[in-house]
Design a protein around this motif. Structure first.
Motif, mmCIF file in Angstrom:
data_model
loop_
_atom_site.group_PDB
_atom_site.id
_atom_site.type_symbol
_atom_site.label_atom_id
_atom_site.label_comp_id
_atom_site.label_asym_id
_atom_site.label_seq_id
_atom_site.Cartn_x
_atom_site.Cartn_y
_atom_site.Cartn_z
ATOM 1 N N ARG A 186 -19.404 -73.546 10.742
ATOM 2 C CA ARG A 186 -19.040 -73.039 12.128
ATOM 3 C C ARG A 186 -20.213 -73.079 12.954
ATOM 4 O O ARG A 186 -21.364 -72.980 12.615
ATOM 5 C CB ARG A 186 -18.386 -71.657 11.977
ATOM 6 N N LYS A 187 -20.009 -72.933 14.426
ATOM 7 C CA LYS A 187 -21.072 -72.963 15.504
ATOM 8 C C LYS A 187 -20.907 -71.764 15.883
ATOM 9 O O LYS A 187 -19.804 -70.980 16.176
ATOM 10 C CB LYS A 187 -21.011 -74.295 16.093
ATOM 11 N N THR A 188 -21.988 -71.289 16.811
ATOM 12 C CA THR A 188 -21.883 -70.199 17.575
ATOM 13 C C THR A 188 -23.133 -70.191 18.724
ATOM 14 O O THR A 188 -23.805 -71.035 18.718
ATOM 15 C CB THR A 188 -22.482 -68.850 16.584
ATOM 16 N N HIS A 259 -17.335 -73.960 0.553
ATOM 17 C CA HIS A 259 -16.192 -74.631 1.006
ATOM 18 C C HIS A 259 -14.958 -74.903 -0.237
ATOM 19 O O HIS A 259 -14.031 -75.543 0.228
ATOM 20 C CB HIS A 259 -16.431 -75.807 1.860
#
Length: 261
Positions: A186-188, A259
């Protein structure tokens, strides 16, 4: 009888016995507390590392600046919400020459301020280096690649660098973060003060949300089959291993363990 303290000379001998050689490129993570009492402290430790690496070697350390960030995320300690606008407006822009690193240890901060040291230009996750390839390794550090393909970590992988852990565990192995850019993560948003052609600006960008919480488990899985040299440097347990091998293992491990593939 109390053992004699380690010295620049004895530390250099310990590093040589561990397997560090002249001409190596190494990214070092260290704990002065673990190394023990040394006349000259962290300066002597850096001198010992440079003595072994010689004029053709390169010493690299993290020089991170987590304080140059959005105060709404601060927790150790937090600050009152009414302070946030003032902090965002007046936080000094990151400057490789003068912005101190934070939370990366006395040895790394000594490298950052060493005569001739070169620092990468990233407002949050810069690195600093001394030696023959310092400028080349620090030349590229993309804003949206804190610890990824556009960072010095990739450059270290490309030149066959090694990781040196001096009295610290795999939880601080920055090289593992490069693997996070090679698996779906995920990115932030990240924010901080930077220098631009227009002057100081508070900017926000999007990058991978890195996470070292499971790096101890990752390191424990990596170590039994890894090309790791073990030894004692001063009082510290030391490990020396290849960046490329560690990142390759970490990439596979993260795919499976984060994952479930």
């Amino acid at each position: 009888m109390t053992a004699l303290p380690a010295t620049r000379t004895s530390l250099a001998a310990d590093l040589t016995a561990l397997g560090l050689v002249a001409g190596d490129t190494v990214i070092a993570h260290s704990s002065m507390k673990a190394i023990g009492w040394v006349p000259g402290g962290q300066v002597a430790v850096v001198q010992a590392l440079l003595d072994v690496l010689g004029p053709d070697g390169t010493l690299v350390v993290p020089a991170q600046t987590g304080g140059n960030s959005d105060p709404k995320h601060w927790s150790r300690p937090p600050v009152p919400e009414e302070w946030w606008p003032t902090i965002r407006e007046h936080m000094p822009a990151f400057d490789p020459a003068i912005t101190p690193s934070r939370g990366i240890g006395a040895v790394a901060e000594s490298v950052r301020t060493w005569p001739g040291a070169v620092r990468s230009d990233h407002p949050h996750t810069s690195f600093a280096a001394i030696g023959a390839n310092a400028a080349a390794l620090m030349a590229r550090h993309d804003l949206d690649s804190q610890l990824g393909e556009g960072s010095p970590l990739r450059a270290l992988e490309d030149v066959g660098a090694r990781v040196l852990l001096l009295g610290v565990g795999f939880d601080v192995c920055t090289a593992f973060h490069l693997a996070e850019y090679r698996v779906p993560m995920r990115k932030t948003e990240h924010s901080g003060a930077v220098r631009t052609e227009r002057g100081r600006e508070w900017i926000t960008y999007v990058d991978v949300a890195t996470d070292s919480d499971d790096f101890d488990r990752l390191g424990a899985a990596y170590e039994p089959t890894a090309t790791i040299l073990h030894g004692q440097v001063g009082n510290a347990d030391a490990r020396l291993f290849p960046v490329r091998e560690a990142v390759a293992f970490a990439t596979d491990w993260l795919r499976t363990n984060r994952h479930g593939e």
